[in-house]
Design an enzyme around this catalytic site. Structure first.
Site, PDB file in Angstrom:
ATOM      1  N   GLU A   1       0.848  -1.190   0.000  1.00  0.00           N
ATOM      2  CA  GLU A   1       0.000   0.000   0.000  1.00  0.00           C
ATOM      3  C   GLU A   1       0.887   1.244   0.000  1.00  0.00           C
ATOM      4  O   GLU A   1       0.383   2.351   0.110  1.00  0.00           O
ATOM      5  CB  GLU A   1      -0.925  -0.010   1.215  1.00  0.00           C
ATOM      6  CG  GLU A   1      -0.190  -0.062   2.531  1.00  0.00           C
ATOM      7  CD  GLU A   1      -1.128  -0.039   3.713  1.00  0.00           C
ATOM      8  OE1 GLU A   1      -1.259  -1.086   4.346  1.00  0.00           O
ATOM      9  OE2 GLU A   1      -1.734   0.997   3.992  1.00  0.00           O
TER      10      GLU A   1
ATOM     11  N   CYS B   1      -3.407  -3.369   4.831  1.00  0.00           N
ATOM     12  CA  CYS B   1      -2.555  -4.438   5.380  1.00  0.00           C
ATOM     13  C   CYS B   1      -3.077  -5.834   5.074  1.00  0.00           C
ATOM     14  O   CYS B   1      -2.467  -6.829   5.468  1.00  0.00           O
ATOM     15  CB  CYS B   1      -2.434  -4.281   6.889  1.00  0.00           C
ATOM     16  SG  CYS B   1      -1.740  -2.705   7.356  1.00  0.00           S
TER      17      CYS B   1
ATOM     18  N   HIS C   1      -2.341  -9.583  12.729  1.00  0.00           N
ATOM     19  CA  HIS C   1      -1.755  -8.356  12.182  1.00  0.00           C
ATOM     20  C   HIS C   1      -1.379  -7.483  13.378  1.00  0.00           C
ATOM     21  O   HIS C   1      -2.193  -7.294  14.284  1.00  0.00           O
ATOM     22  CB  HIS C   1      -2.789  -7.647  11.292  1.00  0.00           C
ATOM     23  CG  HIS C   1      -2.391  -6.258  10.931  1.00  0.00           C
ATOM     24  ND1 HIS C   1      -1.181  -5.968  10.350  1.00  0.00           N
ATOM     25  CD2 HIS C   1      -3.020  -5.061  11.097  1.00  0.00           C
ATOM     26  CE1 HIS C   1      -1.085  -4.661  10.158  1.00  0.00           C
ATOM     27  NE2 HIS C   1      -2.192  -4.090  10.605  1.00  0.00           N
TER      28      HIS C   1
HETATM   29  P1  HMG Z   1      -2.687   7.347  21.406  1.00  0.00           P
HETATM   30  O1  HMG Z   1      -3.872   8.224  21.554  1.00  0.00           O
HETATM   31  O2  HMG Z   1      -1.345   7.983  21.290  1.00  0.00           O
HETATM   32  O3  HMG Z   1      -2.545   6.327  22.587  1.00  0.00           O
HETATM   33  O4  HMG Z   1      -2.955   6.476  20.099  1.00  0.00           O
HETATM   34  P2  HMG Z   1      -3.598   5.960  23.746  1.00  0.00           P
HETATM   35  O5  HMG Z   1      -3.879   7.137  24.604  1.00  0.00           O
HETATM   36  O6  HMG Z   1      -4.747   5.216  23.157  1.00  0.00           O
HETATM   37  O7  HMG Z   1      -2.693   4.953  24.582  1.00  0.00           O
HETATM   38  C1  HMG Z   1      -2.244   3.755  24.039  1.00  0.00           C
HETATM   39  C2  HMG Z   1      -2.234   2.710  25.142  1.00  0.00           C
HETATM   40  O8  HMG Z   1      -1.209   3.042  26.077  1.00  0.00           O
HETATM   41  C3  HMG Z   1      -3.536   2.642  25.936  1.00  0.00           C
HETATM   42  O9  HMG Z   1      -3.742   1.266  26.236  1.00  0.00           O
HETATM   43  C4  HMG Z   1      -3.182   3.416  27.210  1.00  0.00           C
HETATM   44  O10 HMG Z   1      -3.970   3.055  28.346  1.00  0.00           O
HETATM   45  C5  HMG Z   1      -1.747   3.001  27.404  1.00  0.00           C
HETATM   46  P3  HMG Z   1      -5.245   0.655  26.229  1.00  0.00           P
HETATM   47  O11 HMG Z   1      -5.982   1.376  27.297  1.00  0.00           O
HETATM   48  O12 HMG Z   1      -5.815   0.929  24.856  1.00  0.00           O
HETATM   49  O13 HMG Z   1      -5.024  -0.793  26.492  1.00  0.00           O
HETATM   50  N1  HMG Z   1      -0.942   3.883  28.250  1.00  0.00           N
HETATM   51  C6  HMG Z   1      -0.028   3.451  29.142  1.00  0.00           C
HETATM   52  N2  HMG Z   1       0.337   2.206  29.500  1.00  0.00           N
HETATM   53  C7  HMG Z   1       1.335   2.086  30.436  1.00  0.00           C
HETATM   54  N3  HMG Z   1       1.912   3.149  31.049  1.00  0.00           N
HETATM   55  C8  HMG Z   1       1.564   4.407  30.732  1.00  0.00           C
HETATM   56  C9  HMG Z   1       0.534   4.605  29.734  1.00  0.00           C
HETATM   57  N4  HMG Z   1      -0.044   5.681  29.178  1.00  0.00           N
HETATM   58  C10 HMG Z   1      -0.959   5.244  28.279  1.00  0.00           C
HETATM   59  N5  HMG Z   1       2.140   5.448  31.320  1.00  0.00           N
HETATM   60  C11 HMG Z   1      -3.045   4.831  18.402  1.00  0.00           C
HETATM   61  C12 HMG Z   1      -2.636   5.143  19.850  1.00  0.00           C
HETATM   62  C13 HMG Z   1      -2.791   3.374  18.126  1.00  0.00           C
HETATM   63  C14 HMG Z   1      -4.532   5.134  18.210  1.00  0.00           C
HETATM   64  C15 HMG Z   1      -2.185   5.722  17.458  1.00  0.00           C
HETATM   65  O14 HMG Z   1      -0.841   5.388  17.580  1.00  0.00           O
HETATM   66  C16 HMG Z   1      -2.584   5.624  15.992  1.00  0.00           C
HETATM   67  O15 HMG Z   1      -3.460   6.338  15.518  1.00  0.00           O
HETATM   68  N6  HMG Z   1      -1.910   4.702  15.221  1.00  0.00           N
HETATM   69  C17 HMG Z   1      -2.233   4.506  13.777  1.00  0.00           C
HETATM   70  C18 HMG Z   1      -3.474   3.673  13.566  1.00  0.00           C
HETATM   71  C19 HMG Z   1      -3.316   2.232  14.000  1.00  0.00           C
HETATM   72  O16 HMG Z   1      -2.218   1.713  14.159  1.00  0.00           O
HETATM   73  N7  HMG Z   1      -4.439   1.513  14.129  1.00  0.00           N
HETATM   74  C20 HMG Z   1      -4.436   0.107  14.441  1.00  0.00           C
HETATM   75  C21 HMG Z   1      -5.695  -0.605  13.952  1.00  0.00           C
HETATM   76  S1  HMG Z   1      -5.951  -0.354  12.212  1.00  0.00           S
HETATM   77  C22 HMG Z   1      -4.803  -1.420  11.485  1.00  0.00           C
HETATM   78  O17 HMG Z   1      -4.274  -2.274  12.128  1.00  0.00           O
HETATM   79  C23 HMG Z   1      -4.472  -1.198  10.039  1.00  0.00           C
HETATM   80  C24 HMG Z   1      -3.172  -0.475   9.776  1.00  0.00           C
HETATM   81  O18 HMG Z   1      -2.092  -1.334   9.984  1.00  0.00           O
HETATM   82  C25 HMG Z   1      -3.166   0.097   8.353  1.00  0.00           C
HETATM   83  C26 HMG Z   1      -3.497  -0.794   7.196  1.00  0.00           C
HETATM   84  O19 HMG Z   1      -4.351  -1.667   7.243  1.00  0.00           O
HETATM   85  O20 HMG Z   1      -2.924  -0.522   6.168  1.00  0.00           O
HETATM   86  C27 HMG Z   1      -2.982   0.710  10.701  1.00  0.00           C
END
Ligand code: HMG
Length: 387
Positions: free
Chosen positions: A80, A112, A234
């Site tokens: 992609e 993906c 994935h």
């Molecule tokens: P964010 O807002 O930076 O992070 O975005 P958050 O606030 O959601 O925190 C992440 C986790 O860290 C949470 O865990 C927090 O609690 C934890 P959860 O509650 O969800 O289990 N956390 C901590 N843990 C320990 N100690 C601490 C602490 N602070 C917080 N101190 C997000 C994260 C993944 C949304 C962002 O990075 C993003 O937008 N990434 C891109 C999109 C993505 O990867 N999506 C995945 C699903 S889609 C997919 O897989 C397809 C893809 O590969 C593309 C394709 O298909 O081509 C992306």
């Protein structure tokens, strides 16, 4: 009918990497958010002398030899983050790897998910062309931008596989369930070299698709978690795979639960050190499982959850064949362990030096130790060199 599946598999990622702890400090975040919350320790950094094509050539080069070269009649290139809106990246691979001219070459795209589409298409193709082999490559650079929420889930690399009848590594079962739905959780418009994501929504869809597919798969094939030795996912960031696995873990068998969790740790080990590589991600996880788990046996069933934004998901099964522990896994570990860890400043400079719209540019390829490199653009045509 004879069994069809994965006969060889290899992974390539460039020689540079960034510690997530240092990135967290630079972004004024608690490192545990990245290390535990996302489950990522090191992120691959892609120099401007590597792209989806050069990385693919580096991955595929190691699994093509004089025994299979003339039998490969189809190259499927899943990506992609391709470099041309018209020409398939696989045609460059045919030349770079000296593959014969009587070969079909196509590029597949569905975020993906595309490599899994490639696997299922190759399986059906080979069932009609049993003497032939298919080269399948999943190659991507995950790129969201500096200081964006997606920055922590970047990375890149290529997985290359040879698929054939009577394979050494794994056979692909007929049992599969898939689903597609037009939605906007992640996309990359034609004018943009970075992906856009509705991050939290995307994780919700990923988990909902898994929940649905797992339930439908178990219902249709009358199977349950005890029928699987391991489950791989994935892994855009490895914590998400753990969340999905928890939806399928047994509630009445602690030993089985522990075994599945232990094998998942093996399956995410190398993804934790690379980051997202989009369509190759779940297959890097397969390599990581095969290389690092010590309790797998031939015929064991592995469940594979493939997810691509936009969105499409598939849950299917493979069974390990007799020679699933391949010699090249040691070289993959060495490549991952021997990367140069760079500073956040260097990573930002490299990120900003990526070739995007240049029509003529010559790149400094001397610092890149890989065999195949992207040397620049001449008269709007990409140039690749073999060191
Ligand atoms: P964010 O807002 O930076 O992070 O975005 P958050 O606030 O959601 O925190 C992440 C986790 O860290 C949470 O865990 C927090 O609690 C934890 P959860 O509650 O969800 O289990 N956390 C901590 N843990 C320990 N100690 C601490 C602490 N602070 C917080 N101190 C997000 C994260 C993944 C949304 C962002 O990075 C993003 O937008 N990434 C891109 C999109 C993505 O990867 N999506 C995945 C699903 S889609 C997919 O897989 C397809 C893809 O590969 C593309 C394709 O298909 O081509 C992306």
């Amino acid at each position: 009918m004879n069994k069809i599946g994965i006969d060889k598999i290899n992974f390539f990622t460039p020689h540079l990497a960034l510690n997530m702890k240092e990135l967290a400090e630079a972004r004024k975040e608690d490192p545990d958010k990245y290390l535990i919350g996302l489950g990522q320790e090191i992120m691959a950094v892609i120099p401007n002398t590597q792209d989806t094509i050069s990385m693919a050539a580096n991955a595929a080069d190691k699994i093509i030899n004089e025994d299979n070269r003339d039998k490969i009649k189809l190259i499927i290139f899943a990506t992609e983050s391709g470099v041309d809106n018209s020409k398939s990246a696989g045609v460059y691979i045919q030349r770079l790897l000296n593959l014969p001219p009587d070969i079909r070459v196509i590029e597949l795209k569905e975020a993906c998910y595309a490599a899994t589409a490639g696997i299922q298409l190759a399986k059906d193709y080979l069932s009609n062309h049993s003497e032939e082999q298919v080269l399948l490559i999943a190659s991507d650079i995950a790129r969201y931008g500096l200081n964006t929420p997606g920055e922590t889930t970047q990375g890149g690399g290529s997985v290359a596989m040879i698929l054939k009848e009577n394979p050494q590594i794994a056979t692909i079962s007929e049992e599969t369930k898939y689903v597609s739905q037009d939605l906007m959780d992640f996309w990359r418009p034609l004018y943009s070299d970075i992906a856009y994501a509705d991050g939290h929504y995307s994780t919700k869809v990923y988990l909902e698709f898994f929940k649905y597919l797992w339930k439908e798969f178990c219902k249709e094939y009358n199977e349950n978690i005890n029928d699987f030795k391991a489950m791989i996912f994935h892994l855009p960031f490895t914590k998400l795979g753990l969340k999905a696995l928890r939806l399928a873990l047994p509630t009445d068998n602690d030993d089985k639960k522990e075994q599945l969790l232990n094998d998942f740790e093996c399956a995410r080990l190398w993804n934790k050190q690379i980051g997202n590589l989009y369509t190759g991600s779940v297959y890097l996880s397969l390599i990581s499982l095969l290389a690092n788990s010590s309790d797998l046996h031939s015929n064991d069933a592995i469940g594979i959850y493939s997810y691509g934004s936009g969105a499409e998901g598939e849950f299917y099964k493979i069974n390990l064949a007799n020679n699933f522990k391949q010699d090249n896994f040691k070289a993959i570990k060495k490549m991952i362990d021997n990367r140069t860890i760079i500073s956040v400043d260097e990573y930002e400079k490299i990120f900003n030096s990526t070739v995007t719209t240049e029509k003529n540019i010559q790149l400094d390829i001397d610092k890149d130790p890989a065999k195949f490199v992207f040397a620049g653009i001449k008269n709007e045509q990409r140039q690749y060199t073999k060191h």
